[in-house]
Design a protein around this motif. Structure first.
Motif, PDB file in Angstrom:
ATOM      1  N   VAL A 447      20.883 -18.254  17.909  1.00  0.00           N
ATOM      2  CA  VAL A 447      20.968 -18.905  16.605  1.00  0.00           C
ATOM      3  C   VAL A 447      20.434 -20.332  16.669  1.00  0.00           C
ATOM      4  CG1 VAL A 447      22.590 -19.760  14.860  1.00  0.00           C
ATOM      5  CG2 VAL A 447      22.877 -17.473  15.807  1.00  0.00           C
ATOM      6  N   ASP A 448      20.762 -21.063  17.726  1.00  0.00           N
ATOM      7  CA  ASP A 448      20.274 -22.439  17.871  1.00  0.00           C
ATOM      8  C   ASP A 448      18.751 -22.481  17.929  1.00  0.00           C
ATOM      9  OD1 ASP A 448      22.761 -23.499  17.782  1.00  0.00           O
ATOM     10  OD2 ASP A 448      22.997 -23.737  19.943  1.00  0.00           O
ATOM     11  N   SER A 449      18.153 -21.562  18.685  1.00  0.00           N
ATOM     12  CA  SER A 449      16.697 -21.567  18.810  1.00  0.00           C
ATOM     13  C   SER A 449      16.021 -21.219  17.489  1.00  0.00           C
ATOM     14  CB  SER A 449      16.259 -20.588  19.910  1.00  0.00           C
ATOM     15  OG  SER A 449      16.603 -19.258  19.560  1.00  0.00           O
ATOM     16  N   PHE A 453      13.537 -23.793  14.882  1.00  0.00           N
ATOM     17  CA  PHE A 453      12.271 -23.099  15.073  1.00  0.00           C
ATOM     18  C   PHE A 453      11.092 -24.075  15.147  1.00  0.00           C
ATOM     19  CE2 PHE A 453       8.492 -21.372  12.931  1.00  0.00           C
ATOM     20  CZ  PHE A 453       8.161 -20.350  13.804  1.00  0.00           C
ATOM     21  N   GLU A 454      11.082 -25.082  14.257  1.00  0.00           N
ATOM     22  CA  GLU A 454       9.958 -26.016  14.229  1.00  0.00           C
ATOM     23  C   GLU A 454       9.873 -26.813  15.532  1.00  0.00           C
ATOM     24  OE1 GLU A 454       8.733 -27.927  10.324  1.00  0.00           O
ATOM     25  OE2 GLU A 454      10.857 -27.530   9.984  1.00  0.00           O
ATOM     26  N   THR A 455      11.021 -27.248  16.022  1.00  0.00           N
ATOM     27  CA  THR A 455      11.016 -28.009  17.283  1.00  0.00           C
ATOM     28  C   THR A 455      10.479 -27.155  18.425  1.00  0.00           C
ATOM     29  OG1 THR A 455      12.961 -29.219  16.497  1.00  0.00           O
ATOM     30  CG2 THR A 455      12.460 -29.346  18.845  1.00  0.00           C
ATOM     31  N   VAL A 456      10.868 -25.897  18.446  1.00  0.00           N
ATOM     32  CA  VAL A 456      10.371 -24.986  19.479  1.00  0.00           C
ATOM     33  C   VAL A 456       8.862 -24.869  19.397  1.00  0.00           C
ATOM     34  CG1 VAL A 456      10.423 -22.591  20.294  1.00  0.00           C
ATOM     35  CG2 VAL A 456      12.530 -23.701  19.576  1.00  0.00           C
ATOM     36  N   LYS A 457       8.333 -24.761  18.177  1.00  0.00           N
ATOM     37  CA  LYS A 457       6.882 -24.653  17.999  1.00  0.00           C
ATOM     38  C   LYS A 457       6.163 -25.935  18.401  1.00  0.00           C
ATOM     39  CE  LYS A 457       5.875 -20.525  16.387  1.00  0.00           C
ATOM     40  NZ  LYS A 457       4.922 -19.644  17.088  1.00  0.00           N
ATOM     41  N   ASN A 460       5.976 -26.116  22.089  1.00  0.00           N
ATOM     42  CA  ASN A 460       5.424 -24.916  22.735  1.00  0.00           C
ATOM     43  C   ASN A 460       6.390 -24.365  23.797  1.00  0.00           C
ATOM     44  OD1 ASN A 460       3.522 -22.922  23.101  1.00  0.00           O
ATOM     45  ND2 ASN A 460       2.444 -24.060  24.717  1.00  0.00           N
ATOM     46  N   THR A 461       7.652 -24.234  23.405  1.00  0.00           N
ATOM     47  CA  THR A 461       8.674 -23.794  24.365  1.00  0.00           C
ATOM     48  C   THR A 461       9.247 -22.426  23.990  1.00  0.00           C
ATOM     49  OG1 THR A 461      10.321 -25.048  23.101  1.00  0.00           O
ATOM     50  CG2 THR A 461       9.362 -26.131  25.034  1.00  0.00           C
ATOM     51  N   GLN A 462       8.389 -21.593  23.362  1.00  0.00           N
ATOM     52  CA  GLN A 462       8.875 -20.265  22.974  1.00  0.00           C
ATOM     53  C   GLN A 462       9.329 -19.467  24.191  1.00  0.00           C
ATOM     54  OE1 GLN A 462       6.038 -21.723  22.041  1.00  0.00           O
ATOM     55  NE2 GLN A 462       5.299 -21.010  20.049  1.00  0.00           N
ATOM     56  N   ASN A 463       8.512 -19.487  25.238  1.00  0.00           N
ATOM     57  CA  ASN A 463       8.871 -18.729  26.439  1.00  0.00           C
ATOM     58  C   ASN A 463      10.139 -19.270  27.084  1.00  0.00           C
ATOM     59  OD1 ASN A 463       6.658 -17.036  26.156  1.00  0.00           O
ATOM     60  ND2 ASN A 463       5.338 -18.325  27.452  1.00  0.00           N
ATOM     61  N   TYR A 464      10.290 -20.596  27.034  1.00  0.00           N
ATOM     62  CA  TYR A 464      11.495 -21.200  27.607  1.00  0.00           C
ATOM     63  C   TYR A 464      12.740 -20.730  26.867  1.00  0.00           C
ATOM     64  CZ  TYR A 464      14.960 -24.836  28.605  1.00  0.00           C
ATOM     65  OH  TYR A 464      16.102 -25.499  28.934  1.00  0.00           O
ATOM     66  N   GLU A 465      12.682 -20.717  25.517  1.00  0.00           N
ATOM     67  CA  GLU A 465      13.827 -20.278  24.725  1.00  0.00           C
ATOM     68  C   GLU A 465      14.116 -18.801  24.955  1.00  0.00           C
ATOM     69  OE1 GLU A 465      15.977 -21.902  22.889  1.00  0.00           O
ATOM     70  OE2 GLU A 465      15.044 -23.814  23.346  1.00  0.00           O
ATOM     71  N   VAL A 466      13.050 -17.987  25.019  1.00  0.00           N
ATOM     72  CA  VAL A 466      13.246 -16.549  25.257  1.00  0.00           C
ATOM     73  C   VAL A 466      13.882 -16.313  26.624  1.00  0.00           C
ATOM     74  CG1 VAL A 466      12.048 -14.346  25.600  1.00  0.00           C
ATOM     75  CG2 VAL A 466      11.409 -15.836  23.702  1.00  0.00           C
TER      76      VAL A 466
END
Length: 849
Positions: A447-449, A453-457, A460-466
């Motif tokens: 839920v946090d990720s 969503f914008e901060t993740v984008k 470029n830390t999509q893989n880190y969050e996954v």
């Protein structure tokens, strides 16, 4: 004088286990102390050696002071005295003293001496590698066997060799001693499950706990650590929560449904008894060559009972279907009332709790908690309670219709079964609770990720969050495997116990049929009844595990209910009577939970219609003043009053309906623009909403959208820009039309041009209204009636703009710094324009054609 002529009375043999419709006293009082002494001497010795070799002394501060523990000790000593006094009484009462009486007294006294010693060892020493809590399996097994042994006396109810007739003083004394043993051993077993004299958590968790982590513990979602405490802890508190939902108050029809369901439950118990009896009669009629008419009546009655009963496991009968149908409304009432009450409670909690919560964690706790209440009610009322009633009925029926051996088989099976189930299920609880915690963490991470969503984008830390979610989910699955494996192990042990008892009963019944004491129908009756009984009993462990799991799931929800409401209305609080809108701070002190002072002796007055601006460095306490006026927190010293009324003495709703707030970070609902603006006054018309949008300077932008005011703003308003969200929030406050307005740096997210336009709208809205403004851009509050300069929680300067500049203090420094920054930005812009102009000029020496 004591005479010991033989080991057993009347020169009988110890090999005679059944004498005159009961267990032989010689056999019973030899076997029981031998088993108890074996448990305490051999297993207890190993237990003590293990604690001595791998354990350490517990620090006194971690040992709980418990009246129940002292009661445990007193009861154990009482039992020891009872055995010794009973042996002394038999020795001095005259006559022959059988050898088994002396052995029983000595062995029992030794056993309970060892038990008392083990109890003291477990309270004083602890095994460091142990991750569980509670008493050891040795003590629990000892108490369970001791209590079960005293229950075996009921098998000999009709035997003249026991004390049930109470015909003479000797039998009366023996009965009194047995009654003491029965009550005390039962109390020790059930109190032992709670383990009141031992720490509520594993010792290693206690000694490794960070003493300075109390604030983090408080700010966690649930605020309590319950890793390995028993699920039966605070059972009465959990029961008090369940009862109102099981018995719907002020709803006669739902109450009637509950009563009918209970009646159907009782009818089903009767049917379960008569189904195997009718089956037995049919078999006997067929064997004996009964008449066709009699068989037809029996078969029809039998099939009618089977229609009502179904499979006999409480899943497919007519009665069960009717009961489930009637219970649907009760379940809906339970879930609705729970979730509504919990949501209302969460909305009543303080801002500090909501700032520290994890949304995903809260949602999972609510979902599991509300589901667990329905599961608990269904399992306890319709599975556990009926199963226990069926077991009691079966024991009574087998003892009266067959003989005591069959009742003994069922009783021993039930006792061992329930004891093993409780011990293993309690051991499994820590894995299930760990699974829940890891599940909460995994869902909170997801839920946090998504919320960020914008901060993740951006980074470029999509893989880190996954990968973070994957790691959290792997931890959840590891604890889930342990929980499921423990459940499978429990089921296998239960199947083994039931299989052995079923084999023993079937062989015994077959023997009586061959001997001619029973008919074939009796064997069928035993097999049918015992299979019918063991069906739900085989699921008893699952029921118990489900109940434990539900209690674990309820713990998180209960902790949410137990979160204290920091800002509460007084019992006799009245409504705020707003006359002019004067706001006054009188020597106000305030601090958050960490203890650091935020405001210290703050005093000021905002006269009706005045605008007071709060300026100062970040963290000085400006926004806290706004929150205190709105009563999101209560002050810890001093007083805040509006029109000479202490706001802590009035109802929050009456206070807040007169105050409008435009926060620094406006958050919108995932709804239309129209509904977001109208949220401050739900009854407002579309025209009034549009007028508020015009005043906030956003109407023209809204009507250019394809759907206009019906446009969706997205979750938390992410489809709008920061300035647009801020203007929607301003329009919302304009629509509310409050007498007191609080602006928490309301134009910080706007560009200069829009800020000027909004400032004009705000000036119009704030005219003739009491206004408190928090500002970082000093240019926006030049016209304020009074400016308060706050630094480190204190008012260090106050006055109008010109007066503060002449003082040359902190405000003057802030003004000069902002002016220099603006001049620097202007110079940079001019330089950029000049360089752009030079690039547009043709090169020297070339003419332009």
């Amino acid at each position: 004088m004591v005479f010991i002529q033989s080991y057993c009375e009347n020169s009988s043999s110890i090999s005679q286990t059944w004498v005159d419709q009961g267990i032989s006293p010689c056999f019973y009082f030899t076997l029981v102390p031998a088993i108890l002494l074996t448990i305490t001497f051999f297993l207890g010795t190993i237990h003590c050696i293990f604690y001595q070799k791998y354990g350490r002394e517990m620090e006194p501060k971690f040992i709980p002071r418990s009246h129940l523990y002292r009661f445990q000790q007193a009861v154990s000593v009482l039992l020891l005295v009872q055995f010794v006094s009973g042996m002394v009484w038999r020795s001095t009462s005259g006559g022959e003293l059988p050898g088994y009486v002396l052995l029983y007294g000595c062995f029992s006294a030794l056993s309970w001496c060892w038990a008392i010693a083990l109890l003291r060892v477990e309270r004083r020493r602890v095994v460091l590698m142990d991750r569980t809590r509670g008493h050891s399996a040795v003590l629990l097994l000892f108490w369970a066997v001791a209590f079960s042994a005293e229950n075996l006396a009921f098998i000999s109810w009709y035997s003249p060799h026991w004390w049930w007739r109470l015909e003479n003083n000797q039998e009366k004394v023996q009965f009194a001693l047995w009654l003491i043993r029965y009550i005390t051993t039962g109390l020790l077993f059930f109190i032992g499950l709670k383990a009141p004299g031992l720490p509520l958590r594993p010792y290693m968790l206690l000694i490794n706990e960070d003493k300075h982590d109390m604030e983090n513990v408080r700010q966690s979602l649930l605020g309590r650590r319950q890793e390995n405490q028993s699920t039966w802890k605070d059972f009465t508190k959990k029961l008090r929560l369940l009862v109102p939902y099981m018995w719907p108050q002020a709803n006669f029809f739902l109450q009637l449904r509950v009563i009918i369901c209970l009646i159907l439950l009782a009818v089903e118990r009767v049917i379960n008894l008569f189904v195997p009896i009718y089956y037995k009669n049919i078999v006997n009629e067929l064997t004996d060559g009964g008449s066709w008419k009699t068989l037809v009546i029996m078969v029809c009655n039998y099939e009618l009972l089977k229609f009502f009963q179904g499979s006999g496991k409480g899943t497919s009968g007519f009665i069960n279907h009717m009961r489930d149908f009637l219970w649907i409304r009760v379940q809906q009432y339970t879930r609705r009332k729970t979730e509504v009450n919990l949501l209302a409670h969460l909305h009543s909690l303080s801002l500090s709790w909501h700032l520290s919560r994890k949304t995903g964690d809260v949602l999972r706790s609510i979902d599991r908690g509300t589901d667990s209440i329905n599961v608990l009610l269904g399992q306890i009322i319709f599975n556990i309670l009926p199963t226990i009633i069926d077991v009691i009925i079966s024991i009574i029926y087998f003892v009266t219709y067959f003989n005591a051996w069959f009742g003994l088989i069922v009783f021993v099976c039930m006792t061992i079964y329930l004891t093993v189930t409780i011990i293993i299920a309690e051991w499994r609880t820590k894995y299930y609770r760990d699974m829940n915690n890891n599940d909460n963490k995994a869902k909170a991470q997801a839920v946090d990720s998504l919320l960020n969503f914008e901060t993740v984008k951006y980074y470029n830390t999509q893989n880190y969050e996954v990968n973070r979610f994957k790691d959290a989910f792997l931890k959840y699955q590891a604890s889930e495997w342990k929980s499921q494996a423990a459940l499978v192990f429990l089921s296998q042990i239960q199947n083994l116990i039931i299989g052995v008892s079923l084999l023993a009963g079937s062989l015994l019944c077959s023997y009586f049929v061959i001997e001619g004491k029973f008919k074939v129908g009796d064997f069928v009756l035993f097999g049918t009844y015992i299979t019918q009984l063991y069906g739900p009993l085989n699921l008893f462990g699952s029921y118990y595990s489900v109940i434990q799991n539900s209690f674990v799931n309820m713990e998180n929800m209960l902790n949410l209910f137990e979160e204290e409401i920091e800002v509460e209305d007084e019992v006799n609080a009245g409504n705020l009577v707003l006359k002019q809108g004067k706001v006054e701070f009188d020597h106000v002190h305030f601090h958050y939970s960490n203890g650091r002072d935020i405001l210290r002796d703050v005093s000021f007055t905002v006269l009706p219609g005045q605008t007071v601006a709060l300026v100062g460095p970040s963290g000085s306490g400006k926004s806290t003043i706004i929150r205190l006026i709105y009563r999101l927190f209560d002050v810890h010293g001093g007083c805040i009053s509006i029109d000479d009324q202490d706001i802590s003495k009035v109802k929050q709703t009456s206070l807040q309906c007169h105050i409008g707030v435009v926060p620094q970070d406006a958050v919108l609902f995932s709804d239309t623009i129209l509904n977001n603006i109208r949220y401050s006054r739900i009854s407002a018309s579309v025209q009034e909403v549009e007028e508020a949008a015009v005043a906030a300077g956003i109407h023209n932008e809204i009507i250019t959208l394809p759907e206009g005011y019906e446009s969706q703003v997205g979750e938390r308003g992410l489809k709008l820009s920061g300035g647009e969200k801020q203007r929607v929030a301003i329009a919302r406050t304009i629509l509310k039309a409050p007498q007191i307005i609080l602006l928490d740096d309301a134009t910080s997210a706007l560009d200069t041009r829009t800020e000027r336009h909004i400032q004009e709208s705000l000036n119009t809205m704030c005219s003739n209204r009491t206004t408190v403004v928090v500002a970082h851009r000093l240019s926006t509050i030049i016209g304020a009636d009074q400016i308060l300069v706050i630094n480190e929680g204190q008012i260090v300067e106050r006055g109008r703009h010109e007066e503060l500049l002449l003082k040359g203090g902190l405000y003057a420094d802030m003004w000069m710094n902002q002016q220099q920054a603006q001049d620097s930005d202007s110079a940079s812009d001019s330089e950029s324009k000049d360089r752009g102009s030079e690039k547009l000029q043709p090169p020297s020496g070339h003419s332009s054609h």
